[in-house]
Scaffold this motif. Structure first.
Motif, PDB file in Angstrom:
ATOM      1  N   LEU A  76       0.841  -1.355   0.214  1.00  0.00           N
ATOM      2  CA  LEU A  76      -0.339   0.054   0.032  1.00  0.00           C
ATOM      3  C   LEU A  76       0.642   1.394   0.192  1.00  0.00           C
ATOM      4  N   ASP A 107      -1.061   0.349   7.169  1.00  0.00           N
ATOM      5  CA  ASP A 107      -1.833  -0.064   5.958  1.00  0.00           C
ATOM      6  C   ASP A 107      -2.920   0.225   5.337  1.00  0.00           C
ATOM      7  N   GLU A 108      -3.100   1.947   4.816  1.00  0.00           N
ATOM      8  CA  GLU A 108      -4.176   2.770   4.155  1.00  0.00           C
ATOM      9  C   GLU A 108      -3.635   2.831   2.800  1.00  0.00           C
ATOM     10  N   GLY A 109      -4.351   3.342   2.701  1.00  0.00           N
ATOM     11  CA  GLY A 109      -4.214   4.477   1.152  1.00  0.00           C
ATOM     12  C   GLY A 109      -4.280   2.952  -0.018  1.00  0.00           C
ATOM     13  N   ASP A 110      -4.280   3.643  -1.051  1.00  0.00           N
ATOM     14  CA  ASP A 110      -4.163   2.441  -2.704  1.00  0.00           C
ATOM     15  C   ASP A 110      -2.994   0.981  -2.143  1.00  0.00           C
ATOM     16  N   SER A 149     -11.191  -8.317   8.462  1.00  0.00           N
ATOM     17  CA  SER A 149      -9.784  -7.941   8.278  1.00  0.00           C
ATOM     18  C   SER A 149      -8.559  -8.521   9.732  1.00  0.00           C
ATOM     19  N   TYR A 197      -5.483  -8.316  12.082  1.00  0.00           N
ATOM     20  CA  TYR A 197      -4.719  -7.966  12.403  1.00  0.00           C
ATOM     21  C   TYR A 197      -2.892  -8.304  13.145  1.00  0.00           C
ATOM     22  N   GLU A 213      -6.812   8.654   9.609  1.00  0.00           N
ATOM     23  CA  GLU A 213      -8.048   8.055   9.486  1.00  0.00           C
ATOM     24  C   GLU A 213      -7.857   6.332   9.451  1.00  0.00           C
ATOM     25  N   GLY A 214      -9.007   5.911   9.636  1.00  0.00           N
ATOM     26  CA  GLY A 214      -8.919   3.758   8.735  1.00  0.00           C
ATOM     27  C   GLY A 214      -8.189   3.205   9.941  1.00  0.00           C
ATOM     28  N   GLN A 215      -7.500   4.057  10.897  1.00  0.00           N
ATOM     29  CA  GLN A 215      -7.252   2.930  11.855  1.00  0.00           C
ATOM     30  C   GLN A 215      -7.834   2.065  12.273  1.00  0.00           C
ATOM     31  N   LYS A 239      -6.283  -7.557   4.968  1.00  0.00           N
ATOM     32  CA  LYS A 239      -7.410  -6.458   4.562  1.00  0.00           C
ATOM     33  C   LYS A 239      -8.541  -7.004   3.857  1.00  0.00           C
ATOM     34  N   SER A 290     -12.251  -3.615   0.024  1.00  0.00           N
ATOM     35  CA  SER A 290     -13.781  -2.530  -0.735  1.00  0.00           C
ATOM     36  C   SER A 290     -14.233  -3.305  -2.140  1.00  0.00           C
TER      37      SER A 290
END
Lengths: 497, 497
Positions: free
Chosen positions: A83, A88-91, A160, A162, A193-195, A208, A211
């Motif tokens: 990512l 662990d976020e983003g495209d 998900s 972790y 955000e998203g955490q 993960k 979406s």
């Protein structure tokens, strides 16, 4: 492999990042050595930053093989799950590029994997024994997640999974490789955000949930989703090298979080550490700056080889790049500049010229130079954590000897000439992996020399006022497609279409 | 892609093996075309038999792209599950080789995949858009098995899953592609050892339980095991091209059982057929015999290119092989022999020479030849199921025209010269994928020509008894590493070390 060196009784010392010192290298099951190196995420052209780890661990692979070890060299291709940020976020980097280029993600992978392989060939790095892809080992990664959950170090939230860093750190030591301290990490981490799913901001994703618009996803016991980035290396190294293996390599920038998380994953799953020696190469800066797309100093390998980049004064041969990288110790920083590369180009040429000179040396009945001592020093340099700058200084001492013999100032016996030839072949070509100019380049060089001879003959004829001869030469060249032009600076030539 | 041809309004006809006739090619979602081709099982060196499908479908890929289609070309790598016989028994081919070479199976895969890619580059086949590996799509294959079981066409016995051909044949038509009749197949099939699990000898494995010593195996709902060979192509074509896609290609030897089983699998799982057009290239025989290791006429591509095989009189350039294969229609058998390849070598040279001649033509105010008619015929040949032998005959008609214009017997206008250039560039290089000699070969050619000139000048000097000049030439050549030898047949030269 050299006969007189195949006993593996060398005192090879390597710097183990885990203990922060040079230690003797003793493989688990000699003569076998398991070597795992982090490969590229194939979402854009290979760049200068890819060249250094590739050449560093190619050097290690070549030297271990030279010493007689049977090395299984595994280097992965990351084609899913990396990512845009480490939280662990983003495209997914590949999926993002696929959207930009309007391609299927695996088309992006195919395109940039091919470029990477071509560039690696140009740099004369040997292909790894196995080159596993993350997307090709989803089951293996899922099985590892199950083990981590079974051991109590993984938890599922909304599909998900972790890794529970806090719990792990109570029994083991999270941060032992990178030297980070968990409490400080937690204190310094902003909650992104998203955490919200994580128990702790330091926890990292093993799986993960995808979406609906996410393209690269697989069924799992937890959700349709994809593996976390750190997981692939743990799963694939264990699969191909066993639960405990000898060496794990990679760039220093991967120490944290990537390698730290790998250690945590394998230790949590197996109750023991997988990697015996961690090795990390340092980074390359460009004119003193970190290389980054945003700084405009991002140079791809194709650009380096073609010279097509505003920072480049000329094209650089892949062997110049290789020599340049070997001039520094792999754990030192090194700064890229045109001056440094031009110096490397000259150095490499000087070395190659000396190798050619060896074949022209006339043997004497006595040697005035000590080749065996030189050889011993070369091995000592390599045994000292692959110290290529010191190795090169010894080889250039050899170059001076070769030139002195050629000039008649020193002498060598026939046996010592053979010893010199073997020494240079082994270290220059076999171990450092440098190459002579390609036959094409040699051909181009020969063409230039022959043209100089022909132009010289035509000049002679002109001076003798043999105009028929000089015209005949011009006409004959025209017929084979070569045009002469007489200019103020002399006669120049070009090959026509 | 050519502007004046990008409307895709060509009347391209292809022979659809499924209906056994030429039919207009109409893609499902123009301008997109999905193309899936069966790739190699990577357990040994690529051979002559790999060259024909690779070049045939490269030709198709290039022509469709030339016509303006956006082609997603998927060609798989079989790296697991291909057993020694078609009855789902015997060793996995890769695992067997791994035992022989004392390697991990994936080391075998890496080694022969690299050779295959290198050979394909040499043959100037374009890389596919995606090159999926069977071992990288185990989950996708398992999901497909689940669907087949859910639809009632798969059954589990002792951890293995088989496809129920009899049941399938009651609703659908098993044998429709190959023309086999199920009743006859059953009557003719001997019951082999290890076949006891199958309800019927014609049933084929979707999943095989692995024996304890089997290396390549994965967990599944049925057993630790591995997928049947036919499954990967169904799973990966659907994944990357969709449930229904345009073209599936492969060698004629794959029609049965491989492609027949693919059809059965996809149809059973989806209730519809996946493939709209099936295309099959014919085989290559060697001096009239089938190629087989046991007959000693098994020639690898590396051997062809180097000439190192007892059946070969000389090395053959990859472009000679390519030209040779394009000389026959892809659905015709073709026989390999030294004579045929030498003829191909001459033909290719003649064609390339004509291409060079185009640039030397002098324009006239009128054309005495009809380039537009020639162009039309070239497209018509390709539109007629990729009829390259007819295309080549038209191009050689063009070659005669070019040579006649060069000789002054015919005339062309400037515009027609440009038209000719585009025509030959498009068809010779773009569509047929032939290449000019490499710059290295051109360089070697130029070196020879320059040496002829220098030797001629030295001969002239000798005849004029200018010994100083002839000696000077010899000395100058020595200095650049070229040695002259005066023999009875004249002066020959060689480049020293």
């Amino acid at each position: 492999m050299r006969d007189n060196c195949s006993d593996m009784n060398h005192n090879l010392q390597i710097y183990n990042s885990l203990v922060r010192e040079k230690v003797p290298f003793e493989p688990l099951n000699p003569p076998f050595v398991g070597l795992y190196v982090c490969g590229p995420t194939v979402y854009s052209d290979a760049h200068l930053g890819h060249a250094r780890p590739a050449i560093t661990f190619d050097l290690l692979f070549r030297y271990l093989t030279h010493l007689g070890y049977k090395v299984r060299y595994v280097r992965n291709i990351t084609d899913v799950g990396h990512l845009e940020n480490d939280a662990d976020e983003g495209d997914d980097k590949i999926q993002k590029k696929a959207k930009l280029e309007n391609l299927e993600p695996m088309e992006v992978v195919q395109k940039y994997m091919a470029t990477f392989h071509r560039n690696m060939d140009q740099l004369n790095t040997l292909p790894p024994s196995i080159e596993p892809r993350a997307s090709g080992h989803i089951i293996e990664q899922q099985e590892l997640i199950k083990k981590i959950i079974d051991q109590g170090y993984g938890y599922e939230v909304n599909g998900s999974v972790y890794f529970d860093v806090n719990k792990y750190n109570k029994k083991y030591d999270y941060g032992k490789l990178s030297g980070r301290v968990l409490e400080e990490l937690i204190a310094c981490t902003r909650t992104l955000e998203g955490q919200e799913e994580k128990k702790n901001s330091c926890d990292f994703a093993l799986w993960k949930k995808a979406s609906p618009e996410h393209l690269m996803k697989w069924p799992s016991p937890w959700s349709e989703g994809f593996p976390g980035w750190h997981l692939e290396c743990s799963a694939m190294s264990i699969k191909y090298l066993g639960e405990v293996f000898d060496i794990h390599g990679g760039g220093m920038d991967l120490k944290f979080p990537h390698h730290e998380c790998e250690i945590a994953q394998s230790t949590a799953a197996l109750g023991k550490e997988s990697v015996r020696y961690w090795m990390h190469n340092n980074m390359i800066t460009i004119n003193g700056q970190k290389m980054a797309r945003s700084l405009g100093n991002f140079i791809t390998l194709d650009q380096l080889f073609s010279g097509e980049h505003e920072l480049l004064e000329q094209p650089y041969n892949p062997m110049t790049i290789r020599f340049f990288i070997l001039q520094a110790h792999y754990r030192s920083t090194m700064d890229f500049s045109n001056e440094a590369l031009q110096a490397a180009e000259k150095g490499a040429q000087k070395l190659m010229k000396a190798v050619e000179t060896i074949d022209k040396l006339k043997p004497s009945s006595k040697s005035s130079i000590d080749i065996k001592a030189l050889k011993k020093k070369c091995y000592e340099a390599m045994d000292d954590d692959l110290n290529t700058p010191v190795l090169l200084s010894h080889l250039f001492e050899g170059v001076r000897c070769i030139n002195s013999v050629a000039d008649g100032c020193e002498t060598v016996t026939e046996a010592d000439i053979n010893e010199l030839r073997t020494l240079f072949n082994d270290f220059v070509f076999g171990i450092m992996g440098l190459q002579k100019e390609s036959s094409q380049e040699i051909g181009e060089e020969l063409t230039s020399r022959l043209m100089e001879i022909i132009i010289g003959l035509r000049q002679d004829a002109k001076e003798r006022k043999e105009w028929a001869v000089s015209d005949k030469i011009r006409d004959k060249l025209e017929k084979v497609g070569v045009t002469l032009k007489d200019t103020k600076e002399g006669t120049v030539w070009e090959v026509g279409l």
